[in-house]
Design an enzyme around this catalytic site. Structure first.
Site, PDB file in Angstrom:
ATOM      1  N   ASP A  62       0.868  -1.172   0.000  1.00 54.29           N
ATOM      2  CA  ASP A  62       0.000   0.000   0.000  1.00 54.29           C
ATOM      3  C   ASP A  62       0.907   1.226   0.000  1.00 54.29           C
ATOM      4  O   ASP A  62       1.539   1.542   1.006  1.00 54.29           O
ATOM      5  CB  ASP A  62      -0.904  -0.016   1.234  1.00 54.29           C
ATOM      6  N   SER A 142      -0.157  12.881 -15.081  1.00 56.18           N
ATOM      7  CA  SER A 142      -1.295  12.921 -15.993  1.00 56.18           C
ATOM      8  C   SER A 142      -1.321  14.249 -16.730  1.00 56.18           C
ATOM      9  O   SER A 142      -0.847  15.275 -16.209  1.00 56.18           O
ATOM     10  CB  SER A 142      -2.611  12.761 -15.220  1.00 56.18           C
ATOM     11  N   TYR A 155      -8.371  15.389  -8.173  1.00 61.69           N
ATOM     12  CA  TYR A 155      -7.431  14.523  -8.886  1.00 61.69           C
ATOM     13  C   TYR A 155      -6.440  15.373  -9.678  1.00 61.69           C
ATOM     14  O   TYR A 155      -5.227  15.130  -9.645  1.00 61.69           O
ATOM     15  CB  TYR A 155      -8.188  13.593  -9.828  1.00 61.69           C
ATOM     16  N   LYS A 159      -2.171  15.479  -9.371  1.00 65.67           N
ATOM     17  CA  LYS A 159      -1.226  15.221 -10.458  1.00 65.67           C
ATOM     18  C   LYS A 159      -0.346  16.432 -10.725  1.00 65.67           C
ATOM     19  O   LYS A 159       0.825  16.286 -11.127  1.00 65.67           O
ATOM     20  CB  LYS A 159      -1.983  14.790 -11.714  1.00 65.67           C
TER      21      LYS A 159
END
Length: 248
Positions: A62, A142, A155, A159
């Site tokens: 993890d 991304s 999100y 990134k």
């Protein structure tokens, strides 16, 4: 064999981009440690790589937990005797939608997996890289961190943090011969695509990509292969968009 004799950790390797990267690295001679929390899928990928005559093991990890990441690195060096490359690929998102609709627990998990994992991996791997005279990080961010899409605010922010963290790491670690580069994929055919899309259609997203398709795991794997190889020995701090022209 562009990675012959090298040992690589790939996080999030049970599916999607991580699976593609692990398979491509193994094809090019790397001994690969696949890290994920999806044990059955991770073991299947490792078995498939070994069936093809390459070297790979699966380790449950993890990336949001410091102890788990340290155990991953320790297990790697115990099994293969070294570590040359770390691909920080593991990532999660929230469903495309209004920013205020994302609960705090989801926000915290996104930043723990997408950003804090870089801290944990640096703490575990940088001392090892320094002791051996160098190493290589490839971080998967991304295009969302460069050209954010509406509906993915938290999100997108994670990134963006990945991108600037990679650049800062590259500058600080360059004297230690530790390279740090980042790949920015456009939306791809992975298990997260339905969350990324939300109420959008594939056709709508593809219409904004000049080359007319979503990314595939092999696209990202080939980029990672180059950045991890000795061919990129003088490249650090770079962000490579693998996006069919979306960010132009």
């Amino acid at each position: 064999m562009r990675l012959a004799g090298k040992v690589a950790i790939v996080t999030g390797a049970a599916s999607g981009f991580g699976k593609g990267i692990a398979e491509r690295f193994a094809e090019e001679g790397a001994r690969v440690v696949l890290a994920d929390i999806s044990d059955a899928a991770g073991e299947r990928v490792a078995d498939s790589i070994r069936s093809a005559g390459c070297e790979a093991i699966y380790v449950h990890a993890d990336v949001a937990r410091a102890d788990s990441v340290q155990s991953l690195v320790d297990h790697t060096t115990e099994h293969f005797g070294d570590l040359d490359i770390v691909v920080n690929n593991a990532g999660i998102t929230h469903r495309n939608g209004p920013m205020l609709g994302v609960d705090e627990a989801t926000f915290d998990r996104i930043y723990a997996v997408n950003v804090k994992s870089l801290y944990h991996m640096a703490q575990a791997a940088v001392p090892l890289f320094r002791s051996r005279g160098g190493g290589c990080f490839v971080n998967v961010a991304s295009t969302a961190g460069v050209r954010p899409r509406p509906g993915l605010t938290w999100y997108n922010g994670s990134k963006g943090a990945t991108i600037i963290t990679g650049k800062s790491m590259a500058v600080e670690l360059a004297p230690d011969h530790i390279r740090v580069n980042t790949i920015n994929p456009v939306m791809g055919e992975t298990g997260l695509i339905e969350d990324f899309l939300g109420d959008n259609t594939r056709e709508k997203i593809i219409s904004g990509i000049p080359m007319g398709r979503l990314s595939q795991p092999l696209d990202i794997a080939n980029a990672a292969l180059f950045l991890a190889s000795d061919e990129a020995d003088f490249i650090t701090g770079a962000c490579l968009e693998v996006d069919g022209g979306r960010c132009v």
